[in-house]
Write an enzyme that holds these catalytic residues in place. Structure first.
Site, PDB file in Angstrom:
ATOM      1  N   GLU A  46       0.841  -1.195   0.000  1.00  0.00           N
ATOM      2  CA  GLU A  46       0.000   0.000   0.000  1.00  0.00           C
ATOM      3  C   GLU A  46       0.887   1.260   0.000  1.00  0.00           C
ATOM      4  O   GLU A  46       1.847   1.360   0.769  1.00  0.00           O
ATOM      5  CB  GLU A  46      -0.874  -0.040   1.250  1.00  0.00           C
ATOM      6  CG  GLU A  46      -1.859   1.080   1.416  1.00  0.00           C
ATOM      7  CD  GLU A  46      -2.727   0.891   2.656  1.00  0.00           C
ATOM      8  OE1 GLU A  46      -3.704   1.641   2.806  1.00  0.00           O
ATOM      9  OE2 GLU A  46      -2.426  -0.019   3.471  1.00  0.00           O
ATOM     10  N   LYS A 115      -9.198   2.542  -2.376  1.00  0.00           N
ATOM     11  CA  LYS A 115      -9.503   1.800  -1.153  1.00  0.00           C
ATOM     12  C   LYS A 115     -10.931   2.107  -0.715  1.00  0.00           C
ATOM     13  O   LYS A 115     -11.357   3.269  -0.732  1.00  0.00           O
ATOM     14  CB  LYS A 115      -8.500   2.200  -0.065  1.00  0.00           C
ATOM     15  CG  LYS A 115      -8.556   1.392   1.216  1.00  0.00           C
ATOM     16  CD  LYS A 115      -7.384   1.801   2.113  1.00  0.00           C
ATOM     17  CE  LYS A 115      -7.304   0.991   3.401  1.00  0.00           C
ATOM     18  NZ  LYS A 115      -6.100   1.354   4.188  1.00  0.00           N
ATOM     19  N   CYS A 171      -5.584  -3.290   1.869  1.00  0.00           N
ATOM     20  CA  CYS A 171      -5.436  -3.427   3.325  1.00  0.00           C
ATOM     21  C   CYS A 171      -6.744  -3.647   4.079  1.00  0.00           C
ATOM     22  O   CYS A 171      -7.275  -4.743   4.118  1.00  0.00           O
ATOM     23  CB  CYS A 171      -4.680  -2.215   3.881  1.00  0.00           C
ATOM     24  SG  CYS A 171      -3.950  -2.548   5.515  1.00  0.00           S
ATOM     25  N   GLY A 358      -6.155 -60.586   6.829  1.00  0.00           N
ATOM     26  CA  GLY A 358      -4.794 -60.301   7.264  1.00  0.00           C
ATOM     27  C   GLY A 358      -4.191 -59.154   6.488  1.00  0.00           C
ATOM     28  O   GLY A 358      -3.006 -58.844   6.649  1.00  0.00           O
ATOM     29  N   SER A 628     -22.419 -45.686 -16.836  1.00  0.00           N
ATOM     30  CA  SER A 628     -21.577 -46.881 -16.792  1.00  0.00           C
ATOM     31  C   SER A 628     -20.970 -47.220 -18.142  1.00  0.00           C
ATOM     32  O   SER A 628     -20.030 -48.025 -18.222  1.00  0.00           O
ATOM     33  CB  SER A 628     -22.385 -48.074 -16.278  1.00  0.00           C
ATOM     34  OG  SER A 628     -22.777 -47.868 -14.935  1.00  0.00           O
TER      35      SER A 628
END
EC number: 6.3.5.1
Length: 641
Positions: A46, A115, A171, A358, A628
């Protein structure tokens, strides 16, 4: 091809308060450095031309004239640069002074944005000098001989790159309840620049960073923030020089605060990713645009391809930070257990049936079931766990499954399926010496039949073990392990499954269980449907057949989450896995992924219920609606470009 990436920079220059000639020189120098780094945009703090902390000197004609002269010098000296330069400067317009962000390119002023929110509290008293740009629309000013669009309704759009549009705020605008950048984003800005002078007090930088990340996420945009450094006046305040670049809520680059040297942080921004997010976000798909915005059009040189100035995470489903990863694992585990607990409560059933191989997936599912039963106050003996050794079961996985079931305190069954499978081979006329898909799927369906019938016998639910990665590849036997009554792992990718099991081993279960879990983690991923080798070890390894799961999860993430083209996925994968996989290997498995993803949709179209745990789900009832019989030709063709 730039694959939708642009390179932006946030600069924190050296400066001297009220010395416009010096500050101008620094802006020019850093702009040239940014250009050398390939930056297409560079934003400065700024009021960078004058410095922010000039106080009542802003009202001096000498400083005002020096600022305009500095702007003219910047225009002249950056005429040969191709990047867009965004600088902060005070402008006097119709006897009012505005704190502005001005965009420049190749010696031309693109526009000026004042701003909006002028802070006038605590250490700030900007209303003493500056007017708000609120309501300034459809105005044009004469600036150094240019007819310049001026106002809070100005956006800047690249005429040669689709979706590339930027907005400017300054800002305090970011700290307001409704920042101007929100409207800018809704009206097409994918890049948001903030020129700031945010002083440092204890803890403020953390809040500032949160604001930047949250605004970039809320706006589905990149937010490039540059704030004044410690060379500003320290009469009452100290400025840290905080520069940040955030993309959709993720911090991409950040400066070091309190450095007296100039800083330039640079990152590449994925504009295509941001546009894809907006296509799916109802806040952008609804017609809430404000046609009052004007577009200042410019052309920009495309980013040259090469390695990107951003990290491409090879494991996008898995947080790299261990602390964050543990929190994520705990949350996923809670989602899984809560989903199953609710399903048990709703059905009025108090028993679960699961097949234990497992391997990682069935292990995670059993851990989830155990904790769901604990939450509901059910005896773990209500969990009927069945291990079903077949032609490819190794002694290691069988022993691990039996030991895990024992330690979990569940009702355990060991049912050898080989005799039943041999009878079935005889019934359908299949030679058991032919190790084809029939040989494999007979075993998978025999196991599912046992589990389903067992569930009917005891009045329980069969809990599915298949994960998200297997669904993407169709790596499941249709109406075999593909089917269950509730699938707890359906939203968990394979690369994350092992971390969930590791987390459970480290934080949830005791030492004996941990030992078994670590053994399971060390076991190669396999369906164990083909006979073991001569040593009785696993011969059929999944990743030898379909490819590394870490690659497939990478492909899945970028294709489904962000709609990326295969050629772009390939480009990113080369950087993410550089030094681990060759370009030929990545190409091979990406083509495999695409072919399987399209051809196997029919399996996903009839999935059992299961909880979504992350940003990607392939549920046909939820996130993923795909025919599909869709053709993969366009996607495979993109790989050849």
């Amino acid at each position: 091809m730039n694959y939708g990436f642009v390179r932006a920079a946030a600069a924190v220059p050296m400066l001297k308060v009220a010395d416009c000639e010096y500050n101008t020189g620094e802006i020019i120098k850093i702009s040239k450095e940014a250009e050398k780094l390939g930056a297409q945009f560079v934003v400065f703090p700024e009021l960078a031309v004058t410095a922010y902390s000039c106080g009542d000197l802003f009202l001096q004609k000498t400083l005002q004239n020096a600022a305009i002269k500095g702007l003219e010098t910047i225009l002249t000296e950056t005429r040969a640069l191709e990047c867009v330069i965004i600088i902060g400067i005070p402008l006097v317009i119709n006897s009012r002074m505005y704190n502005c962000g001005v965009a420049l390119k190749e010696g031309r002023i693109l526009g000026a944005v004042p701003k909006t929110y002028i802070p006038n509290y605590s250490e700030f008293y900007e209303k003493r000098w500056f007017c708000s740009g609120q309501g300034k629309k459809n105005e044009t000013i004469d600036l150094l001989g240019f007819s310049v669009p001026f106002g809070t309704d100005v956006l800047f759009e690249a005429g040669n790159i689709s979706g590339l549009c930027f907005g400017i705020e300054i800002c305090e605008d970011l700290w307001a309840p409704v920042p101007p950048s929100s409207a800018q984003a809704v009206n097409g800005a994918t890049l948001l620049f903030n020129l700031s002078a945010s002083n440092e007090i204890v803890g403020k930088h953390e809040y500032r960073e949160s604001l930047v990340n949250l605004q970039s996420a809320r706006c589905a945009a990149a937010y490039v923030y540059s704030s004044s450094g410690p060379n500003e006046s320290t009469t009452d305040l100290v400025f840290g020089g905080h520069a940040l670049i955030s993309e959709y809520g993720s911090l991409m680059a950040e400066s070091q605060r309190f450095s007296f040297e100039e800083q330039l942080v640079v990152s590449d921004i994925d504009i295509e990713r941001l546009i894809n997010e907006r296509l799916k976000n109802s806040g952008f798909t609804q017609d809430t645009t404000d046609n009052g915005f004007r577009k200042a059009v410019f052309n920009i040189k495309e980013l040259e391809t090469g390695n990107l100035l951003r990290r491409i995470d090879p494991h996008p489903f898995v947080p790299s930070n261990p602390g964050v990863r543990n929190i994520r694992c705990e949350e996923i585990f809670s989602i899984q257990t809560s989903g199953l607990a609710k399903r048990l409560k709703h059905t009025g059933l108090d028993k679960c049936v699961i097949g234990i191989s497992g391997g990682l997936d069935s292990t995670l599912a059993l851990l989830v079931i155990a904790k769901a039963c604990d939450r509901l106050g059910l005896d773990r003996r209500n969990i009927h766990a069945v291990t079903m050794p077949g032609f490819g079961t190794s002694s290691n996985t069988l022993n691990n499954s039996l030991e895990l079931m024992r330690l979990m305190g569940v009702t355990t069954y060991q049912i050898d399926i080989r005799e039943a499978c041999m009878k079935h081979f005889e019934d359908i006329g299949h030679d058991p010496e032919v190790y084809d898909v029939t040989y494999e799927n007979v075993q998978a369906r025999e196991r599912t039949q046992i589990l389903m019938d067992k569930a009917n016998k005891i009045g329980g639910l069969v809990i599915g073990t298949g994960d998200l990665s297997e669904l993407a590849l169709g790596w499941a036997t249709y109406n075999g392990d593909h089917m269950s009554m509730y699938a707890v792992n359906t939203g968990v990718p394979k690369t994350l499954v092992k971390y969930l099991v590791q987390w459970a081993a480290d934080y949830v279960f005791g030492d004996e269980t941990r030992k078994v879990l670590l053994s399971i983690l060390d076991t190669p991923i396999s369906p164990e449907l083909l006979p073991t080798d001569e040593a009785g070890e696993i011969a059929q390894k999944t990743e030898d057949i379909v490819g590394p799961y870490e690659l497939h999860d990478f492909f899945l993430y970028h294709m489904v989450r962000y709609g990326a083209n295969p050629s772009k996925i390939y480009y990113m994968a080369k950087q993410a896995f550089e030094g681990k996989y060759s370009e030929e290997i990545i190409n091979k498995w990406l083509n495999t992924f695409l072919r399987r993803f399209f051809s196997q949709q029919f399996k996903r179209s009839c999935l059992p219920d299961g909880p979504k745990v992350g940003s990607i789900s392939l549920s046909p009832r939820g996130d993923w609606r795909m025919p599909s019989d869709a053709e993969a030709g366009e996607w495979l063709g993109d790989m050849k470009k």
